[in-house]
Write an enzyme that holds these catalytic residues in place. Structure first.
Site, PDB file in Angstrom:
ATOM      1  N   CYS A   3       2.492   2.421   9.156  1.00 43.56           N
ATOM      2  CA  CYS A   3       2.260   2.629   7.636  1.00 43.56           C
ATOM      3  C   CYS A   3       3.160   1.626   6.770  1.00 43.56           C
ATOM      4  CB  CYS A   3       2.665   3.938   7.308  1.00 43.56           C
ATOM      5  SG  CYS A   3       2.859   4.166   5.455  1.00 43.56           S
ATOM      6  N   HIS A  45       6.754  10.382   4.802  1.00 42.46           N
ATOM      7  CA  HIS A  45       5.179  10.008   4.643  1.00 42.46           C
ATOM      8  C   HIS A  45       4.287  11.114   4.311  1.00 42.46           C
ATOM      9  CE1 HIS A  45       1.778   7.594   6.017  1.00 42.46           C
ATOM     10  NE2 HIS A  45       1.328   8.724   6.336  1.00 42.46           N
ATOM     11  N   GLY A  91      -9.788   5.085  -4.953  1.00 41.94           N
ATOM     12  CA  GLY A  91      -9.376   3.768  -4.969  1.00 41.94           C
ATOM     13  C   GLY A  91      -8.268   3.697  -4.148  1.00 41.94           C
ATOM     14  N   HIS A  98       1.646   6.925  -3.514  1.00 40.47           N
ATOM     15  CA  HIS A  98       2.460   6.342  -4.180  1.00 40.47           C
ATOM     16  C   HIS A  98       1.914   6.424  -5.826  1.00 40.47           C
ATOM     17  CE1 HIS A  98      -1.015   4.053  -2.479  1.00 40.47           C
ATOM     18  NE2 HIS A  98      -1.070   3.506  -3.646  1.00 40.47           N
TER      19      HIS A  98
HETATM   20  P1  5GP Z   1      -3.458   1.680  -4.088  1.00 39.36           P
HETATM   21  O1  5GP Z   1      -4.640   0.761  -4.335  1.00 39.36           O
HETATM   22  O2  5GP Z   1      -3.580   2.335  -2.749  1.00 39.36           O
HETATM   23  O3  5GP Z   1      -3.292   2.638  -5.261  1.00 39.36           O
HETATM   24  O4  5GP Z   1      -2.284   0.771  -4.445  1.00 39.36           O
HETATM   25  C1  5GP Z   1      -1.530   0.026  -3.457  1.00 39.36           C
HETATM   26  C2  5GP Z   1      -0.729  -0.936  -3.968  1.00 39.36           C
HETATM   27  O5  5GP Z   1      -0.063  -1.562  -3.063  1.00 39.36           O
HETATM   28  C3  5GP Z   1      -1.694  -2.158  -4.409  1.00 39.36           C
HETATM   29  O6  5GP Z   1      -1.530  -2.292  -5.988  1.00 39.36           O
HETATM   30  C4  5GP Z   1      -1.020  -3.466  -3.790  1.00 39.36           C
HETATM   31  O7  5GP Z   1      -0.767  -4.547  -4.602  1.00 39.36           O
HETATM   32  C5  5GP Z   1       0.381  -2.810  -3.315  1.00 39.36           C
HETATM   33  N1  5GP Z   1       0.774  -3.441  -2.208  1.00 39.36           N
HETATM   34  C6  5GP Z   1       0.065  -3.500  -0.922  1.00 39.36           C
HETATM   35  N2  5GP Z   1       0.591  -3.970   0.226  1.00 39.36           N
HETATM   36  C7  5GP Z   1       1.913  -4.082  -0.433  1.00 39.36           C
HETATM   37  C8  5GP Z   1       3.102  -4.680   0.159  1.00 39.36           C
HETATM   38  O8  5GP Z   1       3.107  -5.080   1.202  1.00 39.36           O
HETATM   39  N3  5GP Z   1       4.056  -4.952  -0.858  1.00 39.36           N
HETATM   40  C9  5GP Z   1       4.170  -4.493  -2.075  1.00 39.36           C
HETATM   41  N4  5GP Z   1       5.268  -4.694  -2.924  1.00 39.36           N
HETATM   42  N5  5GP Z   1       2.999  -3.887  -2.469  1.00 39.36           N
HETATM   43  C10 5GP Z   1       1.949  -3.832  -1.819  1.00 39.36           C
HETATM   44 ZN    ZN Z   2       3.973   5.906   5.386  1.00 40.68          ZN
END
Ligand code: 5GP
Ligand code: ZN
Length: 112
Positions: A3, A45, A91, A98
């Site tokens: 993860c 997690h 999405g 998070h």
């Molecule tokens: P979701 O689409 O799941 O709501 O948001 C995931 C977010 O995590 C996205 O906005 C993406 O830019 C961010 N993200 C994905 N991988 C990483 C990473 O390795 N580091 C950081 N700082 N953000 C990440």
């Molecule tokens: Zn996790």
């Protein structure tokens, strides 16, 4: 467990950390969608909002209690948006719960 956000919480992957305590960590989003865009996650997690229960929900209140402090510290003074994407249709792309916090501009509603 493979993860990416657990790895960020464990400092196995670097990130721009904006807040940390024993239970949560907040860091800047890799692809910011606003002048201020950070993510707040529990170190524990939990896969998504769909897996929040009476047993593990204290952390959600904790997260919401640190968001205003971080937003202020980052200079967000005129409101902000908190987003939680849950599951495929929601999405969600990273399966570790998070909360996006976006500020520094205004946002349309309803969202796409
Ligand atoms: P979701 O689409 O799941 O709501 O948001 C995931 C977010 O995590 C996205 O906005 C993406 O830019 C961010 N993200 C994905 N991988 C990483 C990473 O390795 N580091 C950081 N700082 N953000 C990440
Ligand atoms: Zn996790």
């Amino acid at each position: 467990m493979d993860c990416i956000f657990c790895k960020i919480a464990n400092k196995e992957i670097p990130s721009q950390i904006v807040y940390e305590d024993e239970k949560v960590i907040a860091f800047k989003d890799l692809e910011p969608q606003a002048p201020v865009h950070f993510l707040v996650i529990p170190k524990e997690h939990i896969k998504s909002a769909d897996e929040v229960t009476l047993e593990n929900c204290d952390i959600i209140g904790h997260i919401f209690s640190v968001i205003p402090k971080i937003a202020k510290e980052l200079g967000v003074t005129n409101g902000y948006r908190i987003v939680n994407n849950c599951g495929e249709d929601g999405g969600q792309t990273v399966s570790h719960i998070h909360f996006h916090v976006l500020g520094g501009r205004s946002f349309a509603w309803p969202a796409g």
